[in-house]
Write a protein that holds these residues in place. Structure first.
Motif, mmCIF file in Angstrom:
data_model
loop_
_atom_site.group_PDB
_atom_site.id
_atom_site.type_symbol
_atom_site.label_atom_id
_atom_site.label_comp_id
_atom_site.label_asym_id
_atom_site.label_seq_id
_atom_site.Cartn_x
_atom_site.Cartn_y
_atom_site.Cartn_z
ATOM 1 N N MET A 190 35.282 32.471 28.299
ATOM 2 C CA MET A 190 34.658 33.113 29.669
ATOM 3 C C MET A 190 35.593 33.004 30.898
ATOM 4 S SD MET A 190 32.437 35.076 30.397
ATOM 5 C CE MET A 190 31.085 35.776 31.483
ATOM 6 N N ILE A 191 36.133 31.587 30.953
ATOM 7 C CA ILE A 191 37.037 31.440 32.111
ATOM 8 C C ILE A 191 38.261 32.236 31.914
ATOM 9 C CG2 ILE A 191 38.230 29.377 31.040
ATOM 10 C CD1 ILE A 191 37.248 29.653 34.787
ATOM 11 N N GLN A 192 38.647 32.498 30.827
ATOM 12 C CA GLN A 192 39.982 33.393 30.590
ATOM 13 C C GLN A 192 39.615 34.697 31.128
ATOM 14 O OE1 GLN A 192 40.506 32.725 26.388
ATOM 15 N NE2 GLN A 192 41.991 31.158 26.438
ATOM 16 N N MET A 229 37.587 35.452 33.302
ATOM 17 C CA MET A 229 37.338 35.527 35.083
ATOM 18 C C MET A 229 38.719 35.614 35.520
ATOM 19 S SD MET A 229 34.174 35.432 35.648
ATOM 20 C CE MET A 229 33.667 34.476 36.881
ATOM 21 N N LEU A 230 39.652 34.846 34.969
ATOM 22 C CA LEU A 230 41.137 34.657 35.455
ATOM 23 C C LEU A 230 41.773 36.021 35.454
ATOM 24 C CD1 LEU A 230 42.019 31.330 34.041
ATOM 25 C CD2 LEU A 230 42.071 31.831 36.385
ATOM 26 N N VAL A 231 41.703 36.706 34.341
ATOM 27 C CA VAL A 231 42.335 38.003 34.254
ATOM 28 C C VAL A 231 41.793 38.800 35.313
ATOM 29 C CG1 VAL A 231 42.971 39.887 32.702
ATOM 30 C CG2 VAL A 231 43.060 37.697 31.815
ATOM 31 N N ALA A 232 40.389 38.670 35.198
ATOM 32 C CA ALA A 232 39.675 39.612 36.232
ATOM 33 C C ALA A 232 40.007 39.413 37.568
ATOM 34 C CB ALA A 232 38.196 39.611 35.979
ATOM 35 N N ALA A 233 40.112 38.285 38.179
ATOM 36 C CA ALA A 233 40.614 37.813 39.354
ATOM 37 C C ALA A 233 41.942 38.324 39.647
ATOM 38 C CB ALA A 233 40.413 36.499 39.545
ATOM 39 N N GLY A 234 43.030 38.113 38.883
ATOM 40 C CA GLY A 234 44.127 38.272 38.785
ATOM 41 C C GLY A 234 44.378 39.862 38.975
ATOM 42 N N GLY A 235 43.682 40.585 38.201
ATOM 43 C CA GLY A 235 43.425 42.169 38.283
ATOM 44 C C GLY A 235 43.244 42.645 39.546
ATOM 45 N N PHE A 236 42.117 41.992 40.335
ATOM 46 C CA PHE A 236 41.557 42.573 41.360
ATOM 47 C C PHE A 236 42.641 42.483 42.336
ATOM 48 C CE2 PHE A 236 39.726 41.216 45.632
ATOM 49 C CZ PHE A 236 39.068 42.139 45.857
ATOM 50 N N TRP A 237 43.118 41.245 42.580
ATOM 51 C CA TRP A 237 44.291 41.088 43.618
ATOM 52 C C TRP A 237 45.498 41.578 43.429
ATOM 53 C CZ3 TRP A 237 42.860 39.764 47.949
ATOM 54 C CH2 TRP A 237 41.539 38.969 48.192
ATOM 55 N N GLY A 238 46.045 41.857 42.045
ATOM 56 C CA GLY A 238 47.101 42.905 41.733
ATOM 57 C C GLY A 238 46.815 44.356 42.134
#
Length: 118
Positions: free
Chosen positions: A1-3, A5-14
């Motif tokens: 699940m943390i993986q 979240m990391l991709v989603a958070a990075g995608g948001f900021w990108g």
């Protein structure tokens, strides 16, 4: 699940950074040439080359390499803009845009990789 979240958070900021840069470039440009897309794709090529060369941890790779860079760069917009140049028969702009994107993009990725390998 943390993986995820990391991709989603990075995608948001990108996506936020791409939108901000696109708006800034469009507001300061007098040309119809897609400078914003060209810039984010070249910058993204350089940054992804650098990130890859640094052999980051899984968390950094997921957040920046996959999430942020995946949303920051835009292959689909590049293709749509090229179709628009094709439909308008703007062959010189189409060829220039493709050449700049691919040649400079590959060189930028190589430069980022070499810089990150130091």
């Amino acid at each position: 699940m943390i993986q995820i979240m990391l991709v989603a958070a990075g995608g948001f900021w990108g996506a936020v950074f791409r939108f901000g840069i696109s708006q800034w470039v469009k507001g300061h440009s007098v040309t119809s040439f897609p400078l914003a897309t060209l810039f984010v794709n070249i910058a993204g090529s350089f940054l992804l080359g650098w990130i890859t060369a640094t052999e980051p941890s899984d968390s950094i790779r997921l957040f920046f390499g996959i999430g942020f860079m995946g949303a920051f760069t835009t292959f689909s917009t590049l293709k749509l803009e090229n179709i628009q140049f094709y439909r308008k028969k703007q062959w010189d702009v189409l060829i220039l845009y493709l050449a700049l994107t691919y040649i400079v993009g590959i060189l930028a990725a190589l430069a980022g990789f070499l810089l990150g390998s130091r």
